[in-house]
Design a protein around this motif. Structure first.
Motif, PDB file in Angstrom:
ATOM      1  N   GLN A  38       0.814  -1.210   0.000  1.00 21.25           N
ATOM      2  CA  GLN A  38       0.000   0.000   0.000  1.00 21.25           C
ATOM      3  C   GLN A  38       0.854   1.268   0.000  1.00 21.25           C
ATOM      4  O   GLN A  38       1.952   1.301   0.540  1.00 21.25           O
ATOM      5  CB  GLN A  38      -0.951  -0.028   1.188  1.00 21.25           C
ATOM      6  CG  GLN A  38      -1.904  -1.236   1.054  1.00 21.25           C
ATOM      7  CD  GLN A  38      -3.109  -1.164   1.937  1.00 21.25           C
ATOM      8  OE1 GLN A  38      -3.062  -0.584   3.006  1.00 21.25           O
ATOM      9  NE2 GLN A  38      -4.201  -1.757   1.488  1.00 21.25           N
ATOM     10  N   VAL A  39       0.305   2.288  -0.648  1.00 23.38           N
ATOM     11  CA  VAL A  39       1.035   3.544  -0.833  1.00 23.38           C
ATOM     12  C   VAL A  39       0.092   4.721  -0.589  1.00 23.38           C
ATOM     13  O   VAL A  39      -1.063   4.699  -0.993  1.00 23.38           O
ATOM     14  CB  VAL A  39       1.657   3.604  -2.257  1.00 23.38           C
ATOM     15  CG1 VAL A  39       0.616   3.329  -3.339  1.00 23.38           C
ATOM     16  CG2 VAL A  39       2.345   4.938  -2.533  1.00 23.38           C
ATOM     17  N   VAL A  40       0.599   5.732   0.118  1.00 17.51           N
ATOM     18  CA  VAL A  40      -0.192   6.938   0.344  1.00 17.51           C
ATOM     19  C   VAL A  40       0.469   8.102  -0.407  1.00 17.51           C
ATOM     20  O   VAL A  40       1.700   8.207  -0.438  1.00 17.51           O
ATOM     21  CB  VAL A  40      -0.330   7.255   1.853  1.00 17.51           C
ATOM     22  CG1 VAL A  40       1.028   7.515   2.510  1.00 17.51           C
ATOM     23  CG2 VAL A  40      -1.242   8.464   2.089  1.00 17.51           C
ATOM     24  N   LEU A  61     -12.339  -0.720 -10.348  1.00 20.94           N
ATOM     25  CA  LEU A  61     -11.942  -0.722 -11.753  1.00 20.94           C
ATOM     26  C   LEU A  61     -10.518  -0.194 -11.910  1.00 20.94           C
ATOM     27  O   LEU A  61      -9.706  -0.740 -12.656  1.00 20.94           O
ATOM     28  CB  LEU A  61     -12.916   0.144 -12.559  1.00 20.94           C
ATOM     29  CG  LEU A  61     -12.604   0.351 -14.043  1.00 20.94           C
ATOM     30  CD1 LEU A  61     -12.817  -0.960 -14.813  1.00 20.94           C
ATOM     31  CD2 LEU A  61     -13.488   1.452 -14.636  1.00 20.94           C
ATOM     32  N   LEU A  62     -10.202   0.885 -11.194  1.00 18.91           N
ATOM     33  CA  LEU A  62      -8.922   1.562 -11.408  1.00 18.91           C
ATOM     34  C   LEU A  62      -7.822   1.048 -10.490  1.00 18.91           C
ATOM     35  O   LEU A  62      -6.637   1.181 -10.803  1.00 18.91           O
ATOM     36  CB  LEU A  62      -9.101   3.078 -11.233  1.00 18.91           C
ATOM     37  CG  LEU A  62      -9.808   3.735 -12.421  1.00 18.91           C
ATOM     38  CD1 LEU A  62     -10.339   5.106 -12.058  1.00 18.91           C
ATOM     39  CD2 LEU A  62      -8.851   3.844 -13.612  1.00 18.91           C
ATOM     40  N   ASP A  63      -8.189   0.510  -9.359  1.00 19.27           N
ATOM     41  CA  ASP A  63      -7.183   0.055  -8.388  1.00 19.27           C
ATOM     42  C   ASP A  63      -7.621  -1.294  -7.815  1.00 19.27           C
ATOM     43  O   ASP A  63      -7.930  -1.411  -6.629  1.00 19.27           O
ATOM     44  CB  ASP A  63      -7.060   1.114  -7.268  1.00 19.27           C
ATOM     45  CG  ASP A  63      -6.017   0.740  -6.219  1.00 19.27           C
ATOM     46  OD1 ASP A  63      -5.128  -0.100  -6.503  1.00 19.27           O
ATOM     47  OD2 ASP A  63      -6.102   1.297  -5.099  1.00 19.27           O
ATOM     48  N   PRO A  64      -7.653  -2.316  -8.682  1.00 22.99           N
ATOM     49  CA  PRO A  64      -8.199  -3.611  -8.231  1.00 22.99           C
ATOM     50  C   PRO A  64      -7.429  -4.217  -7.058  1.00 22.99           C
ATOM     51  O   PRO A  64      -8.012  -4.930  -6.244  1.00 22.99           O
ATOM     52  CB  PRO A  64      -8.112  -4.499  -9.487  1.00 22.99           C
ATOM     53  CG  PRO A  64      -7.184  -3.797 -10.415  1.00 22.99           C
ATOM     54  CD  PRO A  64      -7.248  -2.338 -10.092  1.00 22.99           C
ATOM     55  N   ALA A  65      -6.133  -3.910  -6.954  1.00 22.04           N
ATOM     56  CA  ALA A  65      -5.366  -4.452  -5.830  1.00 22.04           C
ATOM     57  C   ALA A  65      -5.596  -3.643  -4.557  1.00 22.04           C
ATOM     58  O   ALA A  65      -5.184  -4.065  -3.466  1.00 22.04           O
ATOM     59  CB  ALA A  65      -3.883  -4.493  -6.187  1.00 22.04           C
ATOM     60  N   GLY A  66      -6.226  -2.491  -4.692  1.00 21.50           N
ATOM     61  CA  GLY A  66      -6.532  -1.681  -3.509  1.00 21.50           C
ATOM     62  C   GLY A  66      -5.299  -1.162  -2.785  1.00 21.50           C
ATOM     63  O   GLY A  66      -5.287  -1.081  -1.556  1.00 21.50           O
ATOM     64  N   VAL A  67      -4.270  -0.771  -3.547  1.00 22.00           N
ATOM     65  CA  VAL A  67      -3.030  -0.333  -2.896  1.00 22.00           C
ATOM     66  C   VAL A  67      -2.929   1.185  -2.730  1.00 22.00           C
ATOM     67  O   VAL A  67      -2.106   1.667  -1.975  1.00 22.00           O
ATOM     68  CB  VAL A  67      -1.781  -0.816  -3.685  1.00 22.00           C
ATOM     69  CG1 VAL A  67      -1.685  -2.335  -3.638  1.00 22.00           C
ATOM     70  CG2 VAL A  67      -1.809  -0.309  -5.120  1.00 22.00           C
ATOM     71  N   LEU A  68      -3.777   1.932  -3.439  1.00 26.06           N
ATOM     72  CA  LEU A  68      -3.586   3.387  -3.512  1.00 26.06           C
ATOM     73  C   LEU A  68      -4.510   4.137  -2.549  1.00 26.06           C
ATOM     74  O   LEU A  68      -5.732   4.072  -2.674  1.00 26.06           O
ATOM     75  CB  LEU A  68      -3.843   3.855  -4.956  1.00 26.06           C
ATOM     76  CG  LEU A  68      -3.640   5.333  -5.253  1.00 26.06           C
ATOM     77  CD1 LEU A  68      -2.218   5.767  -4.925  1.00 26.06           C
ATOM     78  CD2 LEU A  68      -3.960   5.619  -6.713  1.00 26.06           C
ATOM     79  N   ASN A  69      -3.914   4.866  -1.599  1.00 25.13           N
ATOM     80  CA  ASN A  69      -4.693   5.646  -0.622  1.00 25.13           C
ATOM     81  C   ASN A  69      -5.849   4.827  -0.046  1.00 25.13           C
ATOM     82  O   ASN A  69      -6.976   5.322   0.077  1.00 25.13           O
ATOM     83  CB  ASN A  69      -5.228   6.940  -1.265  1.00 25.13           C
ATOM     84  CG  ASN A  69      -4.204   8.052  -1.234  1.00 25.13           C
ATOM     85  OD1 ASN A  69      -3.021   7.823  -0.926  1.00 25.13           O
ATOM     86  ND2 ASN A  69      -4.620   9.276  -1.521  1.00 25.13           N
ATOM     87  N   ALA A  70      -5.547   3.601   0.303  1.00 24.54           N
ATOM     88  CA  ALA A  70      -6.593   2.712   0.813  1.00 24.54           C
ATOM     89  C   ALA A  70      -7.158   3.266   2.118  1.00 24.54           C
ATOM     90  O   ALA A  70      -6.447   3.885   2.913  1.00 24.54           O
ATOM     91  CB  ALA A  70      -6.020   1.317   1.038  1.00 24.54           C
ATOM     92  N   GLY A  71      -8.440   3.073   2.311  1.00 26.32           N
ATOM     93  CA  GLY A  71      -9.064   3.517   3.560  1.00 26.32           C
ATOM     94  C   GLY A  71      -9.357   4.999   3.610  1.00 26.32           C
ATOM     95  O   GLY A  71      -9.847   5.503   4.612  1.00 26.32           O
ATOM     96  N   ARG A  72      -9.059   5.715   2.542  1.00 26.58           N
ATOM     97  CA  ARG A  72      -9.482   7.121   2.457  1.00 26.58           C
ATOM     98  C   ARG A  72     -10.828   7.180   1.715  1.00 26.58           C
ATOM     99  O   ARG A  72     -11.044   6.425   0.774  1.00 26.58           O
ATOM    100  CB  ARG A  72      -8.454   7.974   1.700  1.00 26.58           C
ATOM    101  CG  ARG A  72      -7.242   8.395   2.528  1.00 26.58           C
ATOM    102  CD  ARG A  72      -6.264   7.275   2.677  1.00 26.58           C
ATOM    103  NE  ARG A  72      -5.061   7.644   3.422  1.00 26.58           N
ATOM    104  CZ  ARG A  72      -4.076   6.786   3.683  1.00 26.58           C
ATOM    105  NH1 ARG A  72      -4.147   5.518   3.298  1.00 26.58           N
ATOM    106  NH2 ARG A  72      -3.024   7.195   4.355  1.00 26.58           N
ATOM    107  N   ILE A  73     -11.655   8.063   2.112  1.00 19.87           N
ATOM    108  CA  ILE A  73     -13.005   8.305   1.579  1.00 19.87           C
ATOM    109  C   ILE A  73     -13.932   7.127   1.884  1.00 19.87           C
ATOM    110  O   ILE A  73     -14.918   7.264   2.583  1.00 19.87           O
ATOM    111  CB  ILE A  73     -13.037   8.592   0.060  1.00 19.87           C
ATOM    112  CG1 ILE A  73     -12.205   9.848  -0.267  1.00 19.87           C
ATOM    113  CG2 ILE A  73     -14.476   8.794  -0.403  1.00 19.87           C
ATOM    114  CD1 ILE A  73     -12.148  10.170  -1.764  1.00 19.87           C
ATOM    115  N   LEU A  74     -13.609   5.952   1.313  1.00 18.91           N
ATOM    116  CA  LEU A  74     -14.502   4.778   1.447  1.00 18.91           C
ATOM    117  C   LEU A  74     -14.045   3.858   2.569  1.00 18.91           C
ATOM    118  O   LEU A  74     -12.856   3.756   2.838  1.00 18.91           O
ATOM    119  CB  LEU A  74     -14.514   4.000   0.136  1.00 18.91           C
ATOM    120  CG  LEU A  74     -15.204   4.691  -1.036  1.00 18.91           C
ATOM    121  CD1 LEU A  74     -14.950   3.924  -2.315  1.00 18.91           C
ATOM    122  CD2 LEU A  74     -16.706   4.798  -0.777  1.00 18.91           C
TER     123      LEU A  74
END
Lengths: 465, 465
Positions: free
Chosen positions: A72-74, A452-465
């Motif tokens: 994961q990456v922020v 669709l855009l981040d299927p691995a869920g690595v980008l800014n995970a846990g933000r907004i949603l």
């Protein structure tokens, strides 16, 4: 999420270093900590690695590596956000845009600038003003915040009533996607109706769908003269009518800031400011116009004020006669930073409320807060010209109390059909309240787009949603 | 795609009738034909069925039935589009929004209107003006086009320089999706930063992702006075400097229309109009300001024109002294409709070109067209204040020639980094040229989004992509 234990053999670290060079991958936690800014509401932690790409291609390659290793990456811009979105969570690496900071082009004929995401807002303002252009986005954090971050949260500020939010100033974007693509949408024309305008997926989505790397922004001709007035009003209803008349009669109206009496009293106390008028009033309005023709701007504003004084819409008014005067009038509004630190620990809100519901929202929320928290201060003010209300409540002793205040305010916002975040974003600290402003179907579709855009869920995970 | 052969036993038809009632499902091809409007560029055909939903829920249910039966459906608003997007293709049913036409609410305090998609633009304009508000979108088709369609193609028009395109006027949307969901995004506040702003997926995507059923639109205070001037300029370069100065000095600037000499000559011929000035000029600019203070607007514009005449930016200028005068000045620009029919069969373009590239684009395109088609007329004009150029070339004898003209112009637009459609959309007639304005990655992502929202591919298939 793999922890990085041994630099020399870790394939994730090696892959990053291969792309970014040794200087582009920093493991020292103290650097990361210095780098992490200062904001009070959310948990702070330090990332294990900060990467500093120097090109858009390096950003895209970094994301591809993160997705491949499921690490994961922020994303970090100027670290001035107020919703905790850029604060690393355990194990996340941080991707800083600070070295992607070139102003590539200022188009003097078309009035556009092409910039990299890490350009500091104030630097862009300064550079275009040298060429007699003007970049109208302006906010307190201008000296640190970056234009990429401004777009990622769709920043607002004081002059939205005239120039719109950041979304309205962005013509084109380039975005690095988690699959390693560098999506070019570097449009330079105002009108472009050629299918889905994909840039809007990324503006305001707080870096959860892709990382903005470059932008084309629209410039305005540079205004040379500001005219400022402070008005005392008999009611909020008068303020709604004043804004309507003001929009009709003052084409260069650039700010319409409302302060309720409680805010005005606190502002005067904290800075020992003199009351602006002999008698106090329930509502105050700060008006600014921005133009190039001093005599005309002043005449328009003075005629306008003469009429609204006569009609009773305004009880009293003062027009600044100099820059110093203008600063004195803005001083009431600008005590906010001090009030924020004075009322710590506080709950600070940045909500949008439909104008027709505003008066009732303010009075019922104020009453409910006063009843539940009689020993705290609850202050109301905001960029009411565009329905953006700030509420400041504090000091509160426990995080439980803070949460009760949040719950009370956000529920009321939901009931009024408003927005729980007008300009600061959701980040991590407003996630639990997202459903107050977005329908279940909207949240579901946001998840589908994220997937669709981040299927691995690595980008800014846990933000907004 | 199944053909409808027998009304009584066809389960698709029965499912539609169950939802919409007998009156909501029309099979008579002559009705469909009358309903199909008139535009000349693309193949016309009649749909086998036209459905007329009366509620947003019925729209959603219709789409769900189409997806379930894999029956393709085309969305129809006011049928005034110029890109062929609403013309049924063989076997498609047509979904008309014309009976979903209520103005649900005009919020007099907040300055918003809540309307159903089938409301005719002129009706909305009229209704809000009765309440002293103003809906600034305006285009020639105002008497027939519908606000849902305006949003679906992100309509522009003459006043974009002041008020933006339809996208800038839409606060909230409700959209029926092919899976039968009715997605509510009926936001009413100007500033709302709560995750991905999904409404922008649907604005400008020409009904390919969902069907807009309801909208919340932003209103402006009603202007009461227009000030109009026509200027003769020594060069296009002067026009770019004039627009910059005009934007700085005329805050209520609402139109900046450029006409090149060739257009002006043709306009005068067709209506036997007198030349506006003693000497002809290479470029003409029509300027309009819209405000509420007649004396002030006029003084500002006259002072401005006096200065630009003195500096040589403008060679000659005339300011309208009455409404009739203003109409006489607009008459040159408004010969377009007649020129279009006079030059049939023509190629008509609606492109966006960066201002810095405009002069070269116009002269090189004009030269290339004149060389290849010396017996045709090639006219240049447009809403240049926002980079929107119209080109009209004709009459052409064969469709082969028309295609050669299109190829020439769209290639040049691509090379200039422009947009092949500033405000009319892609529809079916510009599909082959989409790659001139959108990158391969953008087109790929557009397909992914289309596939996410309409996996069966039943909605407005073959439009845009």
């Amino acid at each position: 999420m793999s922890a990085i234990r041994n630099q020399s053999v870790d394939p994730f670290f090696s892959a990053l270093t291969e792309i970014l060079g040794d200087a582009g991958v920093v493991r020292d936690p103290s650097i990361a900590s210095n780098h992490a800014g200062d904001w009070s509401e959310a948990t702070r932690s330090t990332p294990c690695i900060v990467v500093f790409p120097r090109t858009p291609q390096q950003v895209a390659a970094t994301l591809e590596i993160c997705a491949r290793f499921r690490h994961q990456v922020v994303v970090q811009g100027g670290l001035t956000g107020l919703a905790g979105g850029a604060t690393p969570r355990d194990g996340e690496i941080a991707l800083s845009l600070s070295r992607l900071n070139a102003i590539e082009d200022i188009d003097n004929v078309g009035g556009t600038a092409t910039v990299q995401a890490g350009v500091v807002l104030e630097e862009l303002q300064r550079r275009v003003e040298e060429k007699d252009w003007y970049f109208p986005l302006d906010l307190g954090a201008r000296g640190s915040c970056q234009v990429g971050g401004n777009a990622a949260v769709n920043a607002g500020g004081n002059r939205v009533i005239r120039f719109g939010t950041m979304r309205d100033m962005v013509l084109g974007l380039e975005v690095a996607l988690p699959d390693g693509r560098l999506l070019s949408m570097m449009n330079r024309v105002t009108k472009n109706t050629t299918g889905v305008d994909l840039k809007h997926l990324f503006i305001g989505s707080e870096g959860t769908l892709g990382v903005i790397t470059r932008l084309v922004v629209k410039l305005s001709p540079k205004p040379t003269y500001a005219c400022t007035a402070l008005c005392a009003l008999p009611s909020f209803d008068a303020a709604t009518r004043l804004i309507r008349e003001g929009r009709a009669r003052l084409p260069s109206l650039s700010a319409f800031e409302v302060m309720w009496e409680d805010f005005m009293v606190a502002a005067q106390e904290i800075h020992a400011l003199r009351p602006p008028f002999a008698a106090s009033a329930p509502v105050y309005v700060l008006i600014e116009t921005l133009g190039t023709d001093e005599a005309n701007e002043r005449a328009l504003l003075e005629n306008f004020l003469a009429d609204v004084l006569e009609s009773g819409l305004v009880a009293d008014a003062v027009v600044a006669q100099s820059m110093d005067d203008a600063q004195r009038l803005w001083a009431y509004r600008e005590t906010v930073a001090e009030l924020l630190s004075h009322l710590k620990p506080h709950a600070a809100f940045d909500v949008g409320v439909p104008m027709a519901a505003m008066d009732r929202f303010v009075s019922s929320t104020r009453d409910a807060l006063a009843q539940q928290f009689p020993n705290q201060r609850h202050l109301f003010f905001g960029h009411i010209g565009d329905g953006n209300l700030h509420v400041l409540s504090g000091p509160h002793e426990t995080s439980d109390d803070l949460h009760r205040v949040e719950d009370l305010v956000y529920r009321a916002v939901g009931k009024a059909g408003g927005s729980i975040s007008a300009e600061h974003g959701i980040g991590v600290i407003k996630r639990d309240f997202l459903h107050q402003s977005r329908s279940a179907d909207e949240i579901a579709l946001m998840r589908e787009v994220k997937n669709l855009l981040d299927p691995a869920g690595v980008l800014n995970a846990g933000r907004i949603l």
